[in-house]
Design an enzyme around this catalytic site. Structure first.
Site, PDB file in Angstrom:
ATOM      1  N   GLN A  71      36.655  -6.669  -1.997  1.00 57.54           N
ATOM      2  CA  GLN A  71      37.542  -6.040  -1.310  1.00 57.54           C
ATOM      3  C   GLN A  71      38.243  -6.729   0.065  1.00 57.54           C
ATOM      4  O   GLN A  71      37.362  -7.336   0.801  1.00 57.54           O
ATOM      5  CB  GLN A  71      37.070  -4.358  -0.748  1.00 57.54           C
ATOM      6  CG  GLN A  71      37.697  -3.901   0.199  1.00 57.54           C
ATOM      7  CD  GLN A  71      38.200  -2.418  -0.422  1.00 57.54           C
ATOM      8  OE1 GLN A  71      38.492  -2.131  -1.351  1.00 57.54           O
ATOM      9  NE2 GLN A  71      38.160  -1.618   0.883  1.00 57.54           N
ATOM     10  N   ARG A  93      38.699 -12.557   6.058  1.00 58.29           N
ATOM     11  CA  ARG A  93      38.201 -11.513   7.038  1.00 58.29           C
ATOM     12  C   ARG A  93      36.788 -11.727   7.144  1.00 58.29           C
ATOM     13  O   ARG A  93      36.111 -11.134   8.020  1.00 58.29           O
ATOM     14  CB  ARG A  93      38.485 -10.082   6.935  1.00 58.29           C
ATOM     15  CG  ARG A  93      37.936  -9.374   5.682  1.00 58.29           C
ATOM     16  CD  ARG A  93      38.351  -8.036   5.910  1.00 58.29           C
ATOM     17  NE  ARG A  93      37.644  -7.200   4.729  1.00 58.29           N
ATOM     18  CZ  ARG A  93      37.395  -6.073   4.360  1.00 58.29           C
ATOM     19  NH1 ARG A  93      37.880  -5.207   5.466  1.00 58.29           N
ATOM     20  NH2 ARG A  93      36.725  -5.342   3.516  1.00 58.29           N
ATOM     21  N   HIS A 125      45.508  -6.171   8.660  1.00 59.36           N
ATOM     22  CA  HIS A 125      45.059  -4.629   8.660  1.00 59.36           C
ATOM     23  C   HIS A 125      44.523  -4.036  10.213  1.00 59.36           C
ATOM     24  O   HIS A 125      43.666  -3.741  10.575  1.00 59.36           O
ATOM     25  CB  HIS A 125      43.689  -4.728   7.968  1.00 59.36           C
ATOM     26  CG  HIS A 125      43.081  -3.287   7.472  1.00 59.36           C
ATOM     27  ND1 HIS A 125      42.966  -2.268   8.124  1.00 59.36           N
ATOM     28  CD2 HIS A 125      42.770  -3.142   6.009  1.00 59.36           C
ATOM     29  CE1 HIS A 125      42.378  -1.255   7.286  1.00 59.36           C
ATOM     30  NE2 HIS A 125      42.273  -1.673   6.103  1.00 59.36           N
ATOM     31  N   ASP A 128      46.461   7.486   3.140  1.00 60.60           N
ATOM     32  CA  ASP A 128      46.221   6.188   2.616  1.00 60.60           C
ATOM     33  C   ASP A 128      47.178   5.698   1.776  1.00 60.60           C
ATOM     34  O   ASP A 128      47.012   6.048   0.365  1.00 60.60           O
ATOM     35  CB  ASP A 128      44.484   6.199   1.968  1.00 60.60           C
ATOM     36  CG  ASP A 128      44.261   4.427   1.480  1.00 60.60           C
ATOM     37  OD1 ASP A 128      45.044   3.523   1.982  1.00 60.60           O
ATOM     38  OD2 ASP A 128      43.296   4.427   0.931  1.00 60.60           O
ATOM     39  N   GLU A 146      50.012  -1.364   8.797  1.00 60.53           N
ATOM     40  CA  GLU A 146      49.521  -2.577   8.261  1.00 60.53           C
ATOM     41  C   GLU A 146      50.519  -3.109   7.469  1.00 60.53           C
ATOM     42  O   GLU A 146      50.935  -2.971   6.519  1.00 60.53           O
ATOM     43  CB  GLU A 146      48.071  -2.476   7.313  1.00 60.53           C
ATOM     44  CG  GLU A 146      47.006  -1.628   7.929  1.00 60.53           C
ATOM     45  CD  GLU A 146      46.257  -1.236   6.785  1.00 60.53           C
ATOM     46  OE1 GLU A 146      45.735  -1.813   5.667  1.00 60.53           O
ATOM     47  OE2 GLU A 146      45.462  -0.130   6.980  1.00 60.53           O
TER      48      GLU A 146
END
Ligand code: TA6
Length: 316
Positions: free
Chosen positions: A98, A103, A185, A230, A290
């Site tokens: 994901q 990151r 993000h 979301d 984001e």
């Protein structure tokens, strides 16, 4: 390659006069301006974990965030690349985790660079740019195998009295095209989510991930938070999304060559389900806005490049 239709003026580092302070301990790079503004960037994920202006923190960081390079940092500005969300089946990113590998990889600190141009060039202590790089050499063997492309990322974090700019430069160094998505993000700190409004999303089509990814048109010019949010607001040109607290401007997110904006707050249930989200009622003190390119895929041809970013302005 995507055209840069709405390019905001850059926050450019100055070249003369008293210098900002930079410290790197091999794990984290910290920069501060004589004005007292500061930024902290972990090499793990090139994740901004703190950005203060006037001594006040703009970023939300979980008190249980892992800063040891064991998992993606919960808070600040994780960089999402080359896939947003769970990787789709039957796609070149299918074997990636994901939000991709950027990151969860250790980036190289490339140093502090300055630019000749820019509106702020006359000043002496106006801004500083920190550059970070990621190539296949920085990836774990598993990630290299899962995404076997020859690429380079340069991520620039510019701290200025006027705000914080993050820019990502993606290059295809290989001889075959690749597809990617990218996103910042960003977790912003807010005093009380019940007093927060997000504006700048009026009339935009969005995908609601908590309503089975169905599509809707946003009505009204403000988004308020009364439960999990979301959403992927997609393909819009209006470049500024604002966070207001008690109807007063708190933060602006200005997209540069990014088509989409994701808004996320996990609310109580979501926070409880996320092990490193602490304190559990921290959802009351954060909101993710984001900037990204996540609706569809950008195809980068061999030897081509793509650059996009955001400017964050704080009214604290
Ligand atoms: O950007 C929003 C989102 O994709 C949500 O769907 C939510 O799950 C969040 O990111 C956090 O993802 P993470 O992998 O960091 O737990």
């Amino acid at each position: 390659m995507v055209d840069r239709a709405h390019k905001p003026s850059a926050l450019s580092p100055s070249t003369t006069g008293p210098q900002p302070r930079v410290n790197s301990d091999g794990k984290k790079v910290t920069a501060s301006l004589p004005s007292g503004d500061s930024v902290e960037v972990m090499l793990y994920g090139a994740t901004v974990i703190s950005w203060k202006n006037n001594g006040k923190e703009n970023m939300w960081l979980s008190s249980n965030a892992n800063l040891e390079g064991k998992k993606a940092i919960r808070g600040g500005v994780p960089v999402v690349f080359p896939n947003f969300g769970p990787a789709p089946k039957n796609h070149t990113t299918s074997s990636l985790p994901q939000h991709g590998f950027a990151r969860i990889s250790s980036w190289e600190y490339l140093g502090t660079t300055s630019s000749e141009s820019g509106d702020q060039g006359k000043g002496s202590d106006d801004s500083i740019r920190l550059d970070f790089g990621l190539t296949p050499n920085n990836l774990s063997d598993d990630m290299k195998k899962a995404w076997p492309y020859d690429f380079s990322l340069q991520y620039s974090v510019t701290l200025s009295k006027d705000g914080l700019q993050t820019m990502l430069n993606v290059r295809n160094e290989g001889d075959k095209p690749f597809d990617f998505q990218t996103l910042f993000h960003t977790y912003f700190a807010v005093p009380d989510i019940s007093k927060v409004k997000v504006t700048g999303l009026s009339g935009i089509r969005y995908i609601d991930k908590i309503l089975n990814a169905t599509e809707h048109d946003s009505k009204g010019n403000e988004l308020r938070f009364e439960g999990t949010v979301d959403r992927v607001y997609k393909s819009f040109t209006q470049d500024t999304t604002s966070i207001l607290v008690d109807d007063k401007p708190r933060l602006d997110v200005i997209r540069d060559n990014m088509q989409d904006t994701v808004i996320w707050n996990p609310w109580k249930e979501g926070a409880e389900a996320i092990a490193d989200f602490e304190p559990k009622d921290g959802y009351k003190n954060m909101v993710c806005v984001e900037a990204g390119a996540v609706n569809g895929w950008i195809t980068l041809e061999a030897q081509d490049g793509f650059e996009a970013g955001q400017i964050l302005k704080s009214y604290l």
